[in-house]
Design an enzyme around this catalytic site. Structure first.
Site, short mmCIF file in Angstrom:
data_model
loop_
_atom_site.label_atom_id
_atom_site.label_comp_id
_atom_site.label_asym_id
_atom_site.label_seq_id
_atom_site.Cartn_x
_atom_site.Cartn_y
_atom_site.Cartn_z
N ARG A 53 -5.20 -4.00 4.31
CA ARG A 53 -6.52 -3.41 4.14
C ARG A 53 -7.00 -3.38 2.70
O ARG A 53 -8.09 -3.81 2.39
CB ARG A 53 -6.50 -1.95 4.61
CG ARG A 53 -7.16 -1.69 5.89
CD ARG A 53 -6.51 -0.46 6.47
NE ARG A 53 -5.07 -0.64 6.45
CZ ARG A 53 -4.42 -1.26 7.40
NH1 ARG A 53 -5.03 -1.72 8.45
NH2 ARG A 53 -3.11 -1.44 7.33
N THR A 54 -6.15 -2.85 1.82
CA THR A 54 -6.62 -2.64 0.46
C THR A 54 -6.97 -3.98 -0.18
O THR A 54 -8.05 -4.16 -0.75
CB THR A 54 -5.57 -1.89 -0.37
OG1 THR A 54 -5.21 -0.71 0.35
CG2 THR A 54 -6.08 -1.51 -1.74
N LYS A 82 9.56 -15.60 -12.78
CA LYS A 82 10.32 -16.19 -13.90
C LYS A 82 10.65 -15.12 -14.94
O LYS A 82 11.17 -15.43 -15.99
CB LYS A 82 9.48 -17.29 -14.56
CG LYS A 82 9.11 -18.42 -13.62
CD LYS A 82 8.28 -19.45 -14.37
CE LYS A 82 7.73 -20.50 -13.42
NZ LYS A 82 6.66 -21.28 -14.03
N ARG A 103 -1.84 -3.61 -7.53
CA ARG A 103 -0.95 -2.77 -6.73
C ARG A 103 0.47 -3.12 -7.15
O ARG A 103 0.82 -4.30 -7.27
CB ARG A 103 -1.12 -3.05 -5.24
CG ARG A 103 -0.01 -2.42 -4.44
CD ARG A 103 -0.24 -2.45 -2.97
NE ARG A 103 -1.27 -1.48 -2.58
CZ ARG A 103 -1.48 -1.14 -1.31
NH1 ARG A 103 -0.77 -1.67 -0.34
NH2 ARG A 103 -2.42 -0.26 -1.02
N HIS A 131 -3.22 6.58 -5.34
CA HIS A 131 -3.95 5.52 -4.66
C HIS A 131 -5.43 5.92 -4.67
O HIS A 131 -5.99 6.29 -3.63
CB HIS A 131 -3.40 5.37 -3.24
CG HIS A 131 -3.83 4.13 -2.53
ND1 HIS A 131 -4.85 3.30 -3.00
CD2 HIS A 131 -3.40 3.56 -1.37
CE1 HIS A 131 -5.00 2.30 -2.15
NE2 HIS A 131 -4.14 2.44 -1.16
C1 NCD Z 1 -1.45 3.11 2.22
C2 NCD Z 1 -0.70 2.68 0.98
O1 NCD Z 1 -0.53 1.51 0.71
O2 NCD Z 1 -0.27 3.61 0.28
N1 NCD Z 1 -2.13 2.05 2.84
C3 NCD Z 1 -3.36 1.67 2.39
O3 NCD Z 1 -3.54 1.37 1.26
N2 NCD Z 1 -4.35 1.75 3.26
C4 NCD Z 1 -0.66 3.89 3.17
C5 NCD Z 1 0.67 3.37 3.64
O4 NCD Z 1 1.11 2.28 3.29
O5 NCD Z 1 1.28 4.10 4.41
#
Ligand code: NCD
Length: 355
Positions: A53-54, A82, A103, A131
């Site tokens: 999703r993100t 590397k 991320r 997040h």
């Molecule tokens: C979350 C995350 O990555 O922290 N997911 C997301 O970004 N929608 C929640 C999760 O992974 O449980």
């Protein structure tokens, strides 16, 4: 908007949040009006950890604004494999792109990246820490459904220790008047003390319980989360926590008629399948809002003036943060940076107290 990066929701003032949320609703209503806002701009998505999703919502957000994307979703396919440092990757990628979304599995990695980036950096999740763009999504959804983000009783259930979405969301909601929090977890997966301390210092009412049944009736919002398998030290430790919380039709019968059940997704087994059709379960609408609020954020941040070389920070002589999951213990060139929160000295990267 004054902020340049989004590392933590609390980097923003509430006025900036209101402005962003209003823009997201406008984009949701008339997306075509915004299709050229980022024409000629490039976003880099650096995903050192899995995401559906993100990552896709950031990418589609940029594409719907008329921009283009570069990046990786598997660090093994980049120079990271590397042995390249985070600093080098960020310096180079930020010379190619106009905005960087990162991320990373280590806490504080997004903040560390912002020290070396020539362009705005957005934190798309740093380990079990924060997040903030999920928080934007959650707040937009709460505001859409409830008409407000204050004066609510909000329950958070599941892995409150490792769930970065919960940490970010609670720290944001504590800034709105009159919110009460009910924390539903096992003793092992309680909210980390640095978040509890911050909520308490802000005068928030917190109640900790161990079952959904004992509190679901009083909630306006229930934020369900997955047990974060990848953050456990062993499969045995995970197995002891897995499956403890499950939202079922029986439990939903005890809830208010206008309860809103949110989940950052992916969900595993914590919500019974049949509840997906219960109108109170709004996680799919929530995920859709994620794209609109990210469009608003990118539109606001992209185009910030490029900065030149990062300052030559003095190197710390030894480790200064006691949190083994802090980026400062993984990327040794990072400078010693702290901040004061409620009178305590905290590590600037991961928020742990420095003693
Ligand atoms: C979350 C995350 O990555 O922290 N997911 C997301 O970004 N929608 C929640 C999760 O992974 O449980």
């Amino acid at each position: 908007m004054k902020i340049r990066n989004l590392i933590d929701f609390n980097d923003m003032t509430l006025d900036e949040w209101e402005e962003l949320c209003t823009l997201a609703f406008r984009i949701k209503k008339s997306p075509a009006e915004y299709r050229d806002v980022c024409k000629g701009r490039i976003m880099a998505t650096l995903f050192y950890e899995p995401s559906t999703r993100t990552q896709m919502s950031f990418q589609t957000a940029m594409m719907r604004l008329g921009g283009k994307i570069i990046g990786f979703s598997d660090p093994n396919s980049s120079s990271v494999s590397k042995g390249e440092t985070l600093r080098d990757t960020v310096k180079i990628v930020s010379a190619y792109a106009d905005i960087v979304v990162i991320r990373h599995p280590i806490e504080g990695a997004a903040y560390a990246s912002s020290l070396y980036s020539h362009v705005p950096v957005i934190n798309a999740g740093d380990g079990g820490h924060l997040h903030p763009t999920q928080t934007l999504t959650d707040l937009m959804t709460i505001s859409e459904l409830k008409g407000k983000t204050s004066g609510l009783t909000i329950g958070c259930c599941g892995d409150l220790l490792n769930g970065r979405t919960v940490h970010s969301l609670l720290r944001a909601l504590m800034r709105f008047e009159g919110n009460r929090f009910v924390l539903i977890s096992t003793p092992e997966l309680r909210l980390p003390s640095y978040v509890v301390d911050e909520l308490t210092a802000n005068g928030c009412e917190i109640k900790e319980v161990s079952t959904l049944e004992e509190c679901i009736g009083e909630l306006d919002v229930l934020y369900m989360t997955r047990i974060q398998r990848e953050r456990f030290r062993s499969p045995e430790e995970y197995a002891r926590q897995a499956g403890v919380y499950r939202l079922t039709s029986d439990k939903m019968q005890l809830a208010k008629a206008d309860l809103a059940v949110l989940h950052p997704l992916p969900k595993v087994d914590e919500i019974a399948f049949e509840l997906d059709d219960d109108p109170r379960c709004v996680y799919f609408e929530q995920a859709e809002n994620g794209m609109f609020i990210r469009m608003a954020l990118v539109a606001r941040l992209v185009g910030a003036e490029r900065t030149g070389r990062a300052p030559a920070y003095p190197l710390p002589e030894k480790s200064f943060c006691s949190n083994p999951r802090c980026i400062s213990n993984h990327e040794k060139y990072l400078p010693y940076l702290t901040k004061a929160i409620d009178g305590e000295v905290r590590c600037h990267y991961c928020d742990h107290e420095i003693k």
